[in-house]
Design a protein around this motif. Structure first.
Motif, short mmCIF file in Angstrom:
data_model
loop_
_atom_site.label_atom_id
_atom_site.label_comp_id
_atom_site.label_asym_id
_atom_site.label_seq_id
_atom_site.Cartn_x
_atom_site.Cartn_y
_atom_site.Cartn_z
N GLU A 115 0.80 -1.31 0.00
CA GLU A 115 0.04 -0.13 0.09
C GLU A 115 0.80 1.17 0.00
N ASP A 116 2.11 1.37 0.52
CA ASP A 116 2.89 2.50 0.55
C ASP A 116 4.43 2.05 0.30
N LEU A 117 4.67 2.47 -0.94
CA LEU A 117 6.12 1.75 -1.28
C LEU A 117 7.19 2.80 -0.73
N GLY A 118 6.77 4.17 -0.64
CA GLY A 118 7.77 4.72 -0.02
C GLY A 118 8.14 4.62 1.30
N THR A 119 7.23 4.26 2.16
CA THR A 119 7.35 3.95 3.68
C THR A 119 8.26 2.32 3.38
N ALA A 120 7.95 1.62 2.60
CA ALA A 120 8.54 0.26 2.48
C ALA A 120 9.99 0.44 2.19
N VAL A 121 10.27 1.47 1.33
CA VAL A 121 11.99 1.68 0.87
C VAL A 121 12.42 2.38 2.05
N LEU A 122 11.85 3.19 2.72
CA LEU A 122 12.53 3.68 4.03
C LEU A 122 12.49 2.49 5.25
N VAL A 123 11.93 1.80 5.38
CA VAL A 123 11.75 0.67 6.18
C VAL A 123 13.24 -0.34 5.97
N GLY A 124 12.97 -0.78 4.76
CA GLY A 124 14.02 -1.49 4.20
C GLY A 124 15.55 -0.96 4.31
N ALA A 125 15.54 0.25 4.00
CA ALA A 125 16.87 1.03 4.13
C ALA A 125 17.42 1.08 5.49
N VAL A 126 16.61 1.42 6.44
CA VAL A 126 16.94 1.57 7.80
C VAL A 126 17.35 0.31 8.46
N GLY A 127 16.40 -0.82 8.07
CA GLY A 127 16.64 -2.13 8.77
C GLY A 127 18.11 -2.53 8.20
N GLY A 128 18.32 -2.36 6.98
CA GLY A 128 19.46 -2.85 6.29
C GLY A 128 20.91 -2.08 7.00
N LEU A 129 20.61 -1.05 7.40
CA LEU A 129 21.73 -0.24 7.89
C LEU A 129 21.89 -0.73 9.25
N VAL A 130 21.05 -0.79 9.99
CA VAL A 130 20.86 -1.63 11.32
C VAL A 130 21.73 -2.78 11.36
N LEU A 131 21.47 -3.71 10.47
CA LEU A 131 21.98 -5.04 10.36
C LEU A 131 23.44 -4.92 9.95
N LEU A 132 23.81 -3.93 8.89
CA LEU A 132 25.01 -3.87 8.65
C LEU A 132 25.91 -3.32 9.72
N ALA A 133 25.46 -1.78 10.33
CA ALA A 133 26.10 -1.39 11.55
C ALA A 133 26.27 -2.40 12.85
N GLY A 134 25.28 -3.45 12.88
CA GLY A 134 25.78 -4.59 13.96
C GLY A 134 26.70 -5.52 13.77
N GLY A 135 27.18 -5.65 12.60
CA GLY A 135 28.57 -6.39 12.19
C GLY A 135 28.16 -7.31 10.99
N ALA A 136 27.09 -7.24 10.36
CA ALA A 136 27.06 -7.96 9.34
C ALA A 136 27.90 -7.64 8.04
N ARG A 137 28.46 -8.60 7.28
CA ARG A 137 29.36 -8.72 6.28
C ARG A 137 28.83 -7.68 5.21
N LEU A 138 29.63 -6.82 4.62
CA LEU A 138 29.01 -6.03 3.53
C LEU A 138 28.64 -6.80 2.24
N TRP A 139 29.63 -7.77 1.90
CA TRP A 139 29.47 -8.75 0.60
C TRP A 139 28.33 -9.60 0.81
#
Length: 420
Positions: free
Chosen positions: A187-211
């Motif tokens: 229903e809301d593609l803009g919010t979905a992109v926002l949620v996905g980008a922030v969630g990915g940043l949290v996982l990456l900042a928590g130690g997930a490998r970039l590759w």
């Protein structure tokens, strides 16, 4: 409240006050005038103007929402985060995947409420709102937007070094993120992109490998393509973004009126309350396109002041993230800061014509009681995090002799929160 926390509190108050004033101004309307005017009218066909009283202003919806938002901000700012983090972290360490799955199930259930008859409400063909007895209209995606980064932060810290593993660490978090973002994107593609980008940043900042994220990028882009290609109105929005003047009276009308409002303000604007575009010309003037009204009535100077407050708020939030030594708290603060700043950037890009039109509000400024309260509560949580001790207490006694130790090697993928 100490250090940057006080600045965050003041910036939130300034933005809320700014938003209440501008929403009230953008919400002005001209009532129909009866043919038979009253005796005290200024002339035939006109009714006398009675300015709103202080009681009227205090009872207006923006001021009421401002009051609730400040209450939420203050309560969250004094939460006992230091005492709550330990027990919460211990619970997550025992069953991190199960708890993450439980949180995701709860978020999906909350998002599905918009489809219940009698509760869900559709606006402009999108089912994003629910009608609640006391709260009134609310968007479930607003709640999910702030809670998902918190759940991912606890998950990342609970599994520890396993986050560097693709299947046993990153995969459960990525699946949870994809499920929530995908459900929101219906229903809301803009919010979905926002949620996905922030969630990915949290996982990456928590130690997930970039590759490890590289294989996920084509999948995310493919899902984005399907979401756009399968929706005719989203395709039209992209076409309008490329050339809004191809259909100036139809799909391009919205962004053209927004740019006209911005250009009409000049250096100092037409004056507060004296904008013209809000009288039936600019759609969504109190919500998504409120910044255009700010530019028209307050000009470049007023818009610059608003942006300066956001920059100061962002600078303070980043400072809190860098100073926080508690891993979970640092990731939570990072998620809040990234969500607020990314949402503000997306709204400004849309209003100024630098991005395709999306239903993204300017946080703490655009009208929305639920958004104001939840955003303020999230900022209050960051203020409470800022009150945590900056470093662990030093031991009282030291050993008489210090054994010779080899220098510790730096991990290959050190979590971003430990670099502060």
């Amino acid at each position: 409240m100490a250090r940057s926390g006080s600045v965050v509190w003041l910036c939130a108050l300034a933005l809320l006050c700014f938003g209440a004033v501008m929403v009230s101004s953008a919400g002005m309307s001209i009532d129909a005038v009866p043919i038979e005017a009253p005796e005290d009218a200024a002339g035939p066909g006109w009714k006398s103007a009675h300015p709103p009283t202080l009681r009227d202003l205090l009872q207006s919806r923006p001021v009421i929402h401002l009051g609730f938002a400040m209450i939420a901000l203050t309560i969250a700012a004094f939460m006992p985060v230091a005492r709550a983090l330990g027990p919460a972290r211990d619970v997550w360490v025992k069953r991190p995947v199960a708890l993450l799955g439980l949180c995701v199930a709860g978020m999906l259930a909350v998002l599905a409420v918009v489809y219940l008859p009698g509760i869900g409400r559709s606006v402009n063909g999108s089912a994003r709102w629910v009608n609640l007895p006391v709260v009134g209209s609310a968007q479930p995606s607003e709640l999910v937007k702030w809670t998902l980064p918190i759940a991912l932060a606890f998950y990342v810290i609970a599994i520890g070094d396993r986050i560097r593993s693709l299947w046993t660490g990153l995969a459960p978090g990525a699946v949870a993120l994809a499920l929530v973002a995908g459900f929101v994107g219906v229903e809301d593609l803009g919010t979905a992109v926002l949620v996905g980008a922030v969630g990915g940043l949290v996982l990456l900042a928590g130690g997930a490998r970039l590759w490890h994220f590289l294989p996920l990028i084509p999948a995310a882009l493919g899902a984005l393509y399907v979401a756009v290609a399968g929706s005719p109105y989203r395709i039209r929005r992209l076409e309008t973004f490329i050339d809004p003047f191809a259909d100036p009276a139809g799909d391009g009308y919205h962004i053209i009126q927004s740019m006209s409002s911005i250009a009409g303000g000049g250096p100092f604007g037409r004056g507060l309350g004296h904008g013209l575009q809000k009288f039936g010309y600019l759609p969504e003037d109190t919500t998504d396109f409120l910044f255009a009204v700010v530019c028209e009535e307050l000009g470049f100077s007023g818009a610059a002041l608003l942006l300066a407050i956001f920059v100061l708020l962002g600078w303070s939030l980043v400072g809190i993230v860098r100073r926080t030594t508690e891993p979970v708290a640092a990731l939570v603060a990072l998620g809040v800061a990234a969500t607020l700043l990314a949402q503000a950037a997306m709204n400004l890009l849309v209003v100024t014509g630098l991005g395709p039109t999306k239903g993204i509000a300017l946080p703490l400024v655009s009208a929305g009681g639920t958004g104001w309260v939840l955003t303020s509560a999230a900022l209050g949580l960051v203020i409470a995090i800022d009150r945590l001790p900056s470093r662990a207490p030093e031991p009282e006694t030291e050993p008489e002799t210090e054994p010779e130790t080899e220098p510790a090697e730096t991990p290959e993928d050190e979590p971003l929160w430990s670099m502060a």
